[in-house]
Every structure is written in structure tokens, then in C-alpha cells.
Enzyme design. Structure first.
Site, PDB file in Angstrom:
ATOM      1  N   GLU A 217       0.853  -1.198   0.000  1.00  8.99           N
ATOM      2  CA  GLU A 217       0.000   0.000   0.000  1.00  8.99           C
ATOM      3  C   GLU A 217       0.883   1.240   0.000  1.00  8.99           C
ATOM      4  O   GLU A 217       1.864   1.318   0.740  1.00  8.99           O
ATOM      5  CB  GLU A 217      -0.906  -0.002   1.240  1.00  8.99           C
ATOM      6  CG  GLU A 217      -1.845   1.175   1.378  1.00  8.99           C
ATOM      7  CD  GLU A 217      -2.746   1.384   0.169  1.00  8.99           C
ATOM      8  OE1 GLU A 217      -2.438   2.316  -0.619  1.00  8.99           O
ATOM      9  OE2 GLU A 217      -3.727   0.655  -0.004  1.00  8.99           O
TER      10      GLU A 217
ATOM     11  N   ASP B 203      -9.194  -0.387  -6.612  1.00  9.84           N
ATOM     12  CA  ASP B 203      -9.834   0.829  -7.152  1.00  9.84           C
ATOM     13  C   ASP B 203     -10.527   0.496  -8.473  1.00  9.84           C
ATOM     14  O   ASP B 203      -9.877   0.011  -9.399  1.00  9.84           O
ATOM     15  CB  ASP B 203      -8.767   1.908  -7.408  1.00  9.84           C
ATOM     16  CG  ASP B 203      -8.123   2.382  -6.115  1.00  9.84           C
ATOM     17  OD1 ASP B 203      -8.858   2.701  -5.168  1.00  9.84           O
ATOM     18  OD2 ASP B 203      -6.874   2.401  -6.049  1.00  9.84           O
TER      19      ASP B 203
ATOM     20  N   LYS C 136     -14.685   5.238 -14.766  1.00 10.46           N
ATOM     21  CA  LYS C 136     -14.805   5.954 -16.053  1.00 10.46           C
ATOM     22  C   LYS C 136     -14.036   5.213 -17.131  1.00 10.46           C
ATOM     23  O   LYS C 136     -12.909   4.756 -16.891  1.00 10.46           O
ATOM     24  CB  LYS C 136     -14.242   7.371 -15.915  1.00 10.46           C
ATOM     25  CG  LYS C 136     -15.095   8.240 -15.036  1.00 10.46           C
ATOM     26  CD  LYS C 136     -14.557   9.647 -14.968  1.00 10.46           C
ATOM     27  CE  LYS C 136     -15.424  10.451 -14.017  1.00 10.46           C
ATOM     28  NZ  LYS C 136     -14.655  11.399 -13.230  1.00 10.46           N
TER      29      LYS C 136
ATOM     30  N   ASP D  44     -17.258  -4.134  -5.211  1.00  5.83           N
ATOM     31  CA  ASP D  44     -18.667  -3.762  -5.120  1.00  5.83           C
ATOM     32  C   ASP D  44     -19.051  -2.921  -6.332  1.00  5.83           C
ATOM     33  O   ASP D  44     -20.109  -2.317  -6.360  1.00  5.83           O
ATOM     34  CB  ASP D  44     -18.920  -2.952  -3.835  1.00  5.83           C
ATOM     35  CG  ASP D  44     -18.143  -1.648  -3.839  1.00  5.83           C
ATOM     36  OD1 ASP D  44     -17.020  -1.618  -4.374  1.00  5.83           O
ATOM     37  OD2 ASP D  44     -18.655  -0.643  -3.312  1.00  5.83           O
TER      38      ASP D  44
HETATM   39  C1  LIG Z   1     -10.383   1.151  -2.819  1.00  6.84           C
HETATM   40  S1  LIG Z   1      -8.975   1.009  -1.802  1.00  6.84           S
HETATM   41  C2  LIG Z   1      -9.345  -0.483  -0.847  1.00  6.84           C
HETATM   42  C3  LIG Z   1      -8.597  -0.529   0.457  1.00  6.84           C
HETATM   43  C4  LIG Z   1      -8.860  -1.765   1.348  1.00  6.84           C
HETATM   44  N1  LIG Z   1      -8.432  -2.984   0.699  1.00  6.84           N
HETATM   45  C5  LIG Z   1     -10.319  -1.884   1.771  1.00  6.84           C
HETATM   46  O1  LIG Z   1     -10.965  -2.894   1.424  1.00  6.84           O
HETATM   47  O2  LIG Z   1     -10.774  -0.968   2.475  1.00  6.84           O
HETATM   48  C6  LIG Z   1      -7.736   0.398  -2.922  1.00  6.84           C
HETATM   49  C7  LIG Z   1      -6.331   0.608  -2.421  1.00  6.84           C
HETATM   50  O3  LIG Z   1      -5.413  -0.016  -3.320  1.00  6.84           O
HETATM   51  C8  LIG Z   1      -4.215   0.745  -3.349  1.00  6.84           C
HETATM   52  N2  LIG Z   1      -3.516   0.417  -4.605  1.00  6.84           N
HETATM   53  C9  LIG Z   1      -3.949   0.671  -5.863  1.00  6.84           C
HETATM   54  N3  LIG Z   1      -3.066   0.223  -6.770  1.00  6.84           N
HETATM   55  C10 LIG Z   1      -2.058  -0.347  -6.069  1.00  6.84           C
HETATM   56  C11 LIG Z   1      -0.829  -0.970  -6.438  1.00  6.84           C
HETATM   57  N4  LIG Z   1      -0.480  -1.106  -7.721  1.00  6.84           N
HETATM   58  N5  LIG Z   1       0.000  -1.440  -5.461  1.00  6.84           N
HETATM   59  C12 LIG Z   1      -0.356  -1.284  -4.140  1.00  6.84           C
HETATM   60  N6  LIG Z   1      -1.512  -0.695  -3.740  1.00  6.84           N
HETATM   61  C13 LIG Z   1      -2.332  -0.234  -4.677  1.00  6.84           C
HETATM   62  C14 LIG Z   1      -4.700   2.179  -3.272  1.00  6.84           C
HETATM   63  O4  LIG Z   1      -3.703   3.054  -2.772  1.00  6.84           O
HETATM   64  C15 LIG Z   1      -5.902   2.064  -2.334  1.00  6.84           C
HETATM   65  O5  LIG Z   1      -5.563   2.366  -1.005  1.00  6.84           O
END
Ligand SMILES: C[S@@+](CC[C@H](N)C(=O)[O-])C[C@H]1O[C@@H](n2cnc3c(N)ncnc32)[C@H](O)[C@@H]1O
Length: 218
Positions: free
Chosen positions: A73, A122, A126, A158
Site C-alpha cells: 500500500e 480501485d 470511467k 462492489d
Molecule cells: C479502494 S482502496 C481499498 C482498500 C482496502 N483494501 C479496503 O478494502 O478498504 C484500494 C487501495 O489499493 C491501493 N492500490 C492501488 N493500486 C495499487 C498498487 N499497484 N500497489 C499497491 N496498492 C495499490 C490504493 O492506494 C488504495 O488504497
């Protein structure tokens, strides 16, 4: 050195919106204590990707005390909470990679992982941001290479848009993975694991039903 492919660039925030002052020197000192540095041949690892506030990593560390969790993260506010919880719970089997999961994957020259969790990646809903989505068939095949035999990948989402995209990615690498819960897609995450993350709660509060994919390496 990380090759600069569009899909392995990191997007999104590294700091929370509150702009709460953070002592970055102290933060990086604590990160250093738990930093993932290199793989150990004797250890079995679990990869936890995009851990947000770290709930999944703490859960996995307690559930699998004989494995080492690599928590990936780059969101500093989230990692601060994770590090606090590691220390408060005296957890010894979490290593943090404060950055992009691709940097960990590039160091894995063997099948080191027993399990991969990707909770609420994430969705980038879009169309013009679709290339930013983490889960693609190429990414799943990359994970296939570092997974031990019969190991599993769990993906929760989701987002209806991402759900279709993930289904398509799974279909495109169907010779690499068995989709274990294909006939039970409507089952609740809680039917499998008693875990609530920030994004899980957000989904439930907004009456969006999270879906969970469980893939087993063939
Ligand atoms: C929507 S959040 C979900 C966080 C957590 N897993 C939850 O269920 O609450 C997605 C997270 O993935 C991290 N992230 C996105 N791409 C990533 C990558 N390539 N390597 C590490 N983390 C990543 C983002 O910084 C973000 O905090």
C-alpha cells in the site's frame, strides 16, 4: 527497476484528504522496521494488495500465524494505522511494502505465495481510466507465476463495472485458474471470512453488494 508500463503505474492518493500533519521522518523510521526487503526461501508468503487501512493484513496475520503477510500500500494515512495496529497487537508476521505491488512481483523469481488477497481494488469506473485497473488477465497470469501449486487468489469488489471487467479477465485466463465459487457468486463475503474493511463498510452502507471471486491456480 520497474519497467514503465501504463498498467503498472500507481494512481490515486498517497495522503488523506484531511491533510493532517504527519511526521514523515518518524513514519519512514517505523516503515523501515517492518519493510519488506527480500524473499526468504524457507518462508511461505501471503500477498495482500492495496490494503488501505490494513484491516485485511491484520486479519490474515492472525488467521495464518505460520505465514508472512506482505502488505502492499502506498497510502500513508492507511499505513500509519496498519503500523499502529501491528505494534498494538504485537504482530510479528507482517512486512510492509510502502509502494506499488509490481515492485514486489518483480523481485519474486519463484513461487513464494500461498495466497493473494485483493480487497476492493480501485474500480476506476470511467471508461477513460479503465487502463488504470489493476485486475487484468495479464496481471492474473503474473500472479499465477508466483503462486504455489493449488494456491488461491481472492478478489472483492462492489463495482458493477469492475465486476464485468474482472469476469472478462478471468475468462481470458481460464486455463490458468479454476473459479471456485462460480456458482455461488451471490454469497456474502461474511459467508467466507469475518472481516470488514473500510471499503466493505462503505459498500454495505450504500446498499452495494460486494462480490467475492475465489480463484484456484491450475
Ligand atoms: C479502494 S482502496 C481499498 C482498500 C482496502 N483494501 C479496503 O478494502 O478498504 C484500494 C487501495 O489499493 C491501493 N492500490 C492501488 N493500486 C495499487 C498498487 N499497484 N500497489 C499497491 N496498492 C495499490 C490504493 O492506494 C488504495 O488504497
Amino acid at each position: 527497476m520497474l519497467s514503465s508500463n501504463y498498467s503498472n503505474r500507481l494512481f490515486g492518493r498517497t495522503r488523506g484528504r484531511s491533510k493532517k500533519k504527519i511526521n514523515l521522518k518518524k513514519y519512514y523510521e517505523t516503515v523501515d522496521k517492518y519493510k519488506f526487503q527480500h524473499f526468504n526461501e524457507e518462508t511461505e508468503y501471503i500477498l495482500d494488495i492495496g490494503t488501505g487501512y490494513g484491516e485485511t493484513s491484520i486479519f490474515l496475520a492472525k488467521q495464518f500465524p505460520d505465514k508472512v503477510i506482505i502488505s502492499c500500500e502506498k497510502y500513508i494515512d492507511g499505513n500509519i494505522i496498519l503500523l499502529k495496529n501491528i505494534e498494538n497487537n504485537k504482530i510479528k508476521n507482517i512486512l510492509l511494502h510502502n509502494g506499488n505491488v509490481y515492485e514486489v512481483l518483480e523481485r519474486a523469481n519463484k513461487k513464494y505465495f500461498k495466497l493473494v488477497w485483493i480487497f476492493f481494488p480501485d474500480p476506476w469506473p470511467k471508461n477513460r481510466h479503465a487502463k488504470r485497473r489493476l485486475i487484468t488477465s495479464d496481471f492474473l497470469i503474473k500472479l499465477h507465476k508466483i503462486l504455489k501449486e493449488n494456491s488461491e487468489i481472492l478478489i472483492a469488489t462492489d463495482s458493477k463495472i469492475y465486476l464485468r471487467f474482472i469476469l472478462n479477465s478471468i475468462y481470458n485466463c481460464k486455463e490458468f485458474f479454476l473459479w471456485l465459487n462460480q456458482s455461488k457468486m451471490n454469497l456474502h463475503i461474511k459467508d467466507y471470512y469475518d472481516i470488514e474493511t473500510k471499503y466493505y463498510k462503505k459498500a454495505i452502507n450504500s446498499q452495494r453488494k460486494p462480490s467475492l471471486f475465489i480463484l484456484r491456480k491450475i
